[in-house]
Design a protein around this motif. Structure first.
Motif, PDB file in Angstrom:
ATOM      1  N   THR A 243       0.826  -1.212   0.000  1.00  0.00           N
ATOM      2  CA  THR A 243       0.000   0.000   0.000  1.00  0.00           C
ATOM      3  C   THR A 243       0.857   1.259   0.000  1.00  0.00           C
ATOM      4  O   THR A 243       0.331   2.367   0.015  1.00  0.00           O
ATOM      5  CB  THR A 243      -0.934   0.012   1.222  1.00  0.00           C
TER       6      THR A 243
ATOM      7  N   ASN B 178       4.249  -3.768   4.500  1.00  0.00           N
ATOM      8  CA  ASN B 178       2.970  -3.955   5.199  1.00  0.00           C
ATOM      9  C   ASN B 178       3.072  -5.027   6.276  1.00  0.00           C
ATOM     10  O   ASN B 178       2.101  -5.729   6.558  1.00  0.00           O
ATOM     11  CB  ASN B 178       1.855  -4.317   4.202  1.00  0.00           C
TER      12      ASN B 178
ATOM     13  N   GLU C 289      -7.736   1.194   1.662  1.00  0.00           N
ATOM     14  CA  GLU C 289      -7.974   0.924   3.081  1.00  0.00           C
ATOM     15  C   GLU C 289      -8.168  -0.573   3.321  1.00  0.00           C
ATOM     16  O   GLU C 289      -7.651  -1.127   4.298  1.00  0.00           O
ATOM     17  CB  GLU C 289      -9.214   1.685   3.559  1.00  0.00           C
TER      18      GLU C 289
ATOM     19  N   GLU D 108      -4.806  -2.268   3.264  1.00  0.00           N
ATOM     20  CA  GLU D 108      -4.053  -2.084   4.504  1.00  0.00           C
ATOM     21  C   GLU D 108      -4.556  -3.011   5.589  1.00  0.00           C
ATOM     22  O   GLU D 108      -3.775  -3.543   6.392  1.00  0.00           O
ATOM     23  CB  GLU D 108      -4.146  -0.619   4.935  1.00  0.00           C
TER      24      GLU D 108
END
Length: 488
Positions: free
Chosen positions: A15, A275, A479, A482
């Motif tokens: 991301t 991430n 979003e 994530e």
């Protein structure tokens, strides 16, 4: 041969948005040791396949790393993936090779080493094609040596990257053919090979079951091929965090190293690096490094013929579903933010003949629709279980991570949301796939569960699309990524 164990790549699966101007510093951090605050990789792939990577990036990494206590060519390698001239412009192919060769001039100047020892060719097909590319590399090296005094102590060697289940399942025959083609076509005798197998594109084109069988069989066959010979093979496996792309993730890493035993080098893709919590990241790459180069259970080759048949049937079922989903996947891919500078002109087609997004956007699109990608065509499990009594049992021995792959994707699936994206007939077909997974793997705990609010975000995304709120939809897709721990 000192074989790298961790290859940091430039896959756009995180991301974090990184542009070409950020990638030199990224590469430095990737190859710095863990105890210096780096990411501890010993090989960095500089990627030119379908990607707007500057040709001087390899040289820039070499010059920038002079500020640090690491030596390219000794502590780490820089390994470019060059465009395949059959799929991209030939000048980009030649320029990337030339950039790799000339980068070694600077490595020799500053460090007295060769930072680039290998070049990767993606979407490799024929052994003749590979011999031609290896000859091209040698020609460029000779030219630079004659014109600019490049010292050649060892030739840069080609790493073929195979990305289909078919090539994986015949990998031993291909490598033997490659060995002979190198002798016949360019007079180059090789007794050591680095062979790269990618899971992602194979997953898109053949489905999760068939592509998993392919990579597993490829590892087994490579080890078996070299067993009674003077030759040595060092397999590289390219896998990302989503199950369809290999499930190389922190939440399942102990199972992963056992499931794919036989690799020497594993790709450490962007989502794993950016991430993942630092503590989990360090644990993950430590486990991967510790298990590098371990012989896989060659007795599983006793199931090889049976697994080939399973793979073809599973692929057939998967493709029948993909045909129905392809247009919606392509539509959803428009809302997946590009996190690297890629070329719009570079596209690939699925076996259905339809143009499909690349693997990361493919996966991100399906998760955003409320469907885990590995579940497409999973209904074939019921067919296997109702056939020969041992067939499903043998499949799970051959691909031991499969239950957790399904469990992860089932946990991130919301059929009520997915229903709003497809026609009724398609929904019923996919629902059957999901129901089969639920029935046969009900006792498997998902290795990771969606965080609170994930499914609400899926519904919010559908609402944004209904209202044609493009910017909001793109933001929600990110979003969701994530929350998962990867884009796709």
């Amino acid at each position: 041969m000192k074989v790298p164990k961790l290859m940091a790549t430039q896959h756009p699966d995180s991301t974090v948005v990184l542009m070409p101007q950020d990638e030199v510093e990224e590469a430095i951090q990737d190859v710095l040791p863990l105890d210096q605050g780096g990411r501890g990789c010993d090989e960095k792939m500089v990627d030119y396949e379908g990607k707007a990577t500057p040709y001087n990036q390899m040289r820039d990494i070499i010059e920038e790393v002079r500020k640090y206590d690491v030596v390219p060519g000794e502590d780490f390698l820089i390994t470019p993936r060059v465009p395949n001239p059959k799929l991209e412009d030939k000048d980009r192919h030649l320029l990337a090779i030339t950039a790799a060769v000339t980068a070694n001039m600077y490595s020799q100047m500053y460090f007295n080493t060769d930072a680039i020892k290998y070049i990767i060719l993606p979407m490799s097909t024929s052994t003749l094609e590979l011999a031609e590319v290896q000859r091209r590399i040698l020609k460029v090296e000779r030219l630079v040596s004659e014109e600019f005094s490049l010292r050649i102590e060892e030739w840069i060697k080609l790493i073929p990257l195979f990305e289909t289940a078919e090539s994986h399942m015949h990998i031993d025959e291909i490598v033997e053919g490659l060995r002979i083609a190198f002798i016949k076509e360019i007079g180059m005798f090789e007794n050591e090979f680095r062979i790269f197998m990618g899971k992602s594109d194979s997953g898109i084109h053949s489905g999760h079951i068939a592509s998993s069988i392919g990579v597993r069989m490829g590892l087994l066959k490579l080890w078996n091929w070299q067993k009674d010979t003077m030759f040595k093979v060092y397999p590289i496996i390219g896998m990302g965090k989503p199950p369809l792309r290999g499930h190389m993730a922190e939440w399942v890493i102990e199972d992963w190293v056992e499931a794919w035993r036989g690799y020497y080098t594993a790709t450490v893709q962007s989502a794993l690096r950016f991430n993942t919590d630092r503590k989990d990241y360090v644990h993950t790459i430590t486990v991967v490094t510790k298990n590098s180069g371990k012989q896989p259970p060659l007795e599983l080759l006793g199931y090889a013929k049976e697994m080939v048949n399973v793979a073809w049937r599973a692929s057939e079922v998967y493709l029948s579903r993909l045909e129905r989903l392809a247009d919606m996947i392509s539509f959803m891919a428009k809302f997946v933010t590009r996190t690297r500078a890629r070329l719009d002109s570079y596209k690939r087609r699925a076996k259905t003949g339809k143009e499909m997004p690349r693997a990361i956007r493919f996966c991100a699109s399906l998760y955003s629709m409320g469907l885990g990608p590995t579940l497409i065509g999973a209904g074939v499990i019921e067919e296997l279980a109702s056939g020969t009594a041992e067939k499903l049992e043998h499949l799970l021995k051959f691909v031991p991570l499969l239950p957790k792959d399904f469990a992860f994707d089932y946990a991130f699936t919301d059929l009520e949301v997915f229903k709003r994206y497809v026609d009724e007939k398609t929904f019923e077909i996919i629902k059957k796939d999901v129901d089969v997974v639920k029935e046969y793997f009900a006792n498997v705990e998902p290795p990771k569960s969606p965080p609170e609010g994930y499914f609400e975000k899926l519904r919010e995304l559908r609402g944004a699309l209904d209202e044609a709120e493009v910017s909001r939809a793109k933001a929600i897709v990110m979003e969701l990524a994530e929350m998962r721990g990867f884009l796709g």
